[in-house]
Motif scaffolding. Structure first.
Motif, short mmCIF file in Angstrom:
data_model
loop_
_atom_site.label_atom_id
_atom_site.label_comp_id
_atom_site.label_asym_id
_atom_site.label_seq_id
_atom_site.Cartn_x
_atom_site.Cartn_y
_atom_site.Cartn_z
N ILE A 1 -4.54 2.71 -14.01
CA ILE A 1 -3.12 2.44 -14.25
C ILE A 1 -2.86 0.96 -14.00
O ILE A 1 -3.19 0.44 -12.93
CB ILE A 1 -2.25 3.32 -13.33
N PRO A 2 -2.29 0.27 -14.96
CA PRO A 2 -2.10 -1.18 -14.81
C PRO A 2 -1.21 -1.51 -13.61
O PRO A 2 -0.20 -0.86 -13.37
CB PRO A 2 -1.43 -1.59 -16.13
N GLY A 3 -1.62 -2.52 -12.86
CA GLY A 3 -0.81 -3.04 -11.77
C GLY A 3 -1.09 -2.44 -10.41
O GLY A 3 -0.54 -2.93 -9.41
N ILE A 4 -1.92 -1.41 -10.34
CA ILE A 4 -2.17 -0.77 -9.05
C ILE A 4 -3.64 -0.38 -8.95
O ILE A 4 -4.24 0.13 -9.90
CB ILE A 4 -1.25 0.46 -8.84
N GLU A 5 -4.22 -0.63 -7.78
CA GLU A 5 -5.62 -0.29 -7.52
C GLU A 5 -5.67 1.02 -6.75
O GLU A 5 -5.07 1.16 -5.68
CB GLU A 5 -6.28 -1.40 -6.70
N ALA A 6 -6.39 1.99 -7.29
CA ALA A 6 -6.51 3.30 -6.66
C ALA A 6 -7.77 3.34 -5.80
O ALA A 6 -8.88 3.10 -6.30
CB ALA A 6 -6.54 4.40 -7.71
N ILE A 7 -7.59 3.64 -4.51
CA ILE A 7 -8.70 3.76 -3.57
C ILE A 7 -8.85 5.24 -3.24
O ILE A 7 -7.98 5.84 -2.59
CB ILE A 7 -8.44 2.95 -2.29
N ALA A 8 -9.95 5.86 -3.69
CA ALA A 8 -10.15 7.29 -3.51
C ALA A 8 -10.96 7.57 -2.25
O ALA A 8 -11.96 6.89 -1.98
CB ALA A 8 -10.85 7.88 -4.73
N VAL A 9 -10.54 8.56 -1.49
CA VAL A 9 -11.23 8.96 -0.26
C VAL A 9 -11.38 10.48 -0.26
O VAL A 9 -10.61 11.20 -0.89
CB VAL A 9 -10.48 8.50 1.01
N PHE B 1 4.10 -1.91 -6.03
CA PHE B 1 3.00 -1.67 -5.11
C PHE B 1 1.66 -1.90 -5.82
O PHE B 1 1.51 -1.55 -7.00
CB PHE B 1 3.07 -0.26 -4.54
N THR B 2 0.71 -2.47 -5.10
CA THR B 2 -0.54 -2.90 -5.72
C THR B 2 -1.75 -2.08 -5.30
O THR B 2 -2.79 -2.16 -5.95
CB THR B 2 -0.82 -4.37 -5.35
N GLN B 3 -1.67 -1.29 -4.22
CA GLN B 3 -2.78 -0.47 -3.76
C GLN B 3 -2.29 0.94 -3.47
O GLN B 3 -1.15 1.13 -3.02
CB GLN B 3 -3.41 -1.04 -2.49
N ALA B 4 -3.18 1.91 -3.70
CA ALA B 4 -2.84 3.31 -3.43
C ALA B 4 -4.05 3.99 -2.82
O ALA B 4 -5.14 3.97 -3.41
CB ALA B 4 -2.41 4.03 -4.70
N LEU B 5 -3.88 4.55 -1.64
CA LEU B 5 -4.92 5.34 -0.98
C LEU B 5 -4.67 6.80 -1.33
O LEU B 5 -3.67 7.39 -0.90
CB LEU B 5 -4.89 5.12 0.53
N LEU C 1 0.84 -1.20 0.00
CA LEU C 1 0.00 0.00 0.00
C LEU C 1 0.87 1.25 0.00
O LEU C 1 1.84 1.35 0.76
CB LEU C 1 -0.90 0.01 1.23
N VAL C 2 0.54 2.22 -0.86
CA VAL C 2 1.17 3.54 -0.86
C VAL C 2 0.10 4.59 -0.62
O VAL C 2 -1.09 4.36 -0.91
CB VAL C 2 1.91 3.84 -2.18
N VAL C 3 0.51 5.73 -0.08
CA VAL C 3 -0.43 6.77 0.34
C VAL C 3 0.12 8.13 -0.06
O VAL C 3 1.33 8.35 -0.01
CB VAL C 3 -0.65 6.72 1.87
N PHE C 4 -0.77 9.03 -0.42
CA PHE C 4 -0.43 10.45 -0.51
C PHE C 4 -1.72 11.26 -0.47
O PHE C 4 -2.78 10.77 -0.85
CB PHE C 4 0.40 10.79 -1.76
#
Length: 457
Positions: free
Chosen positions: A438-446, A423-427, A393-396
């Protein structure tokens, strides 16, 4: 005999005052005025700048802006990729670069390597005022450098250096350092405010009139800023700072001012027995390698100039053993940590008023952008609850005082860099959600801090 006069010059702005006073009348800084002597028989400032040195053209005549033909001058590659990145693509003909850093951090080594690479195709000049020619030759020998086209000049007199620049006409010249030079037109000692300002102004004038790229090495004060008047940084085109611990092998070169490129660019180097080597994947330096998931760790995708970097943010929350809990932040702004703890309490319902909170950016990197807010909050809650964040998981994202998550610039570039490193998830903030996945990563929007923390509590 003419009597010498005394003036007082501010070390911050370079302004002059007729008598000493506690506060500079120009920039209002305190205790910055220092005494200098003015030779009454010497040439005035107007006479010193009235004519150009022999071999240089005089200042051009006035022209209309529409009559001037602007040419896109090609950059001069320094043969060191990370150094060229910080410079904005390489040296600019006629540009003046000021580079500062702690003693022994690698300024002279980097510039000697750059000149050695350039000497294979052009004439270069290394002016050394701190070391002898033999000492510089020994360093080049230790680094394994062969520089057939490099000329070495051990000199600290400004007028002789000017003559050498005009006579030799190098493509790039390095002056190491500006604090050792002195001009015969002034009676002050080398390193004084007046000498540093005068020598820098004269060298900058030569660079602009002749097209020679000049690199100035500057000493730093105990606060880490370049010694001498603040006007020194205004005169030059580019200001670079060396960062890093002398006990570590890694060095960071950061651009704080660049008239020909982006500011806050970052170059990452590793100090080896053969000099400074560029690091192709700097994100690996700022990510700790854990064998298993640990609480209090969040991976941030930060932006340094045009380069996205992945940095691990670590938090340690522990019971306070004193009436006033400690708040310590290394690599991040201390006041912003206090603000985020208030947001965490008010809008998320997580209180840390009886806890010591420690925040650290791994690798010694300094993060100034507010996009690190969400990663800091997640790391704090992860440490407080003792629950690790998901692996990969990555975050910004920036956290506002109302608890909202604001978008960060260049969000898609950050996501691509994270996907490239596995990395496979991004918050991320909702405003940074890409229209095309974007291939390879799931974007979780908040949208809210409470919503972001509820996913991983």
């Amino acid at each position: 005999m003419a009597k010498a006069k005394t003036a007082y010059v501010c070390g911050e702005c370079g302004g002059e005052a007729p008598k000493w006073q506690g506060q500079c009348p120009h920039c209002s800084a305190w205790n910055t005025l220092s005494e200098i002597r003015i030779d009454a028989t010497g040439a005035s400032a107007g006479n010193r700048y009235a004519s150009a040195p022999a071999g240089l053209a005089a200042t051009g005549a006035m022209k209309s802006l529409s009559e001037i033909e602007a040419r896109d001058t090609p950059r001069i590659a320094s043969t060191i990729e990370e150094f060229d990145r910080v410079l904005g693509g390489g040296f600019v003909p006629g540009g003046v670069v000021l580079i500062g850093g702690d003693p022994g951090i690698g300024k002279s080594t980097l510039l000697l390597q750059a000149l050695a690479g350039l000497s294979a195709r052009a004439r270069v000049l290394y002016v050394t005022g701190e070391e002898s020619a033999e000492q510089v030759a020994l360093r080049a020998q230790r680094l394994g450098l062969t520089a057939p086209g490099m000329k070495l000049l051990p000199e600290i007199n400004l007028e002789r250096i000017q003559t050498a620049l005009v006579t030799e006409a190098p493509l790039v010249a390095v002056v190491d350092s500006i604090q050792t030079l002195y001009s015969d037109a002034l009676t002050a000692a080398p390193g004084s405010v007046s000498q540093v300002r005068e020598c820098a102004a004269q060298l900058t004038r030569i660079a602009k009139q002749s097209g020679i790229t000049i690199v100035l090495v500057g000493h730093v004060t105990k606060e880490g800023t370049i010694a001498g008047p603040r006007v020194l940084e205004h005169i030059v085109d580019t200001v670079l700072y060396f960062e890093g611990d002398t006990h570590s092998s890694f060095r960071l070169v950061r651009a704080f001012k660049n008239r020909f490129g982006a500011v806050n660019e970052l170059g990452v180097f590793a100090m080896t027995d053969r000099g400074l080597k560029g690091v192709s994947n700097p994100s690996a330096l700022f990510l700790s390698q854990h064998d298993q998931d640990v609480p209090g760790s969040a991976v941030l995708v930060t932006q340094e100039g045009t380069r996205p970097l992945l940095v691990e943010i670590q938090a340690l929350v522990d019971d306070a053993h004193a009436p006033n809990p400690r708040r310590l932040s290394v690599g991040l702004e201390q006041n912003r940590l206090a603000m985020l703890l208030a947001v965490l309490h008010r809008h998320v319902g997580v209180a840390c008023y009886d806890q010591d909170v420690f925040i650290n950016a791994v690798g010694g990197v300094k993060i100034a952008e507010p996009a690190a807010d969400l990663a800091v909050l997640l790391a704090i809650v992860s440490s407080l609850k003792g629950k690790p964040l998901p692996r990969g998981l990555v975050v910004f994202g920036e956290v506002g005082l109302a608890g909202e998550i604001r978008p960060a610039p260049r969000g898609q570039e950050r996501l691509r860099e994270a996907a490239k490193l596995g990395f496979t998830q991004a918050l991320i903030p909702k405003g940074n959600l890409p229209k095309i996945a974007i291939p390879g990563i799931e974007a979780i929007a908040v949208e809210r801090a409470a919503e972001a923390l509820a996913r991983f509590r």
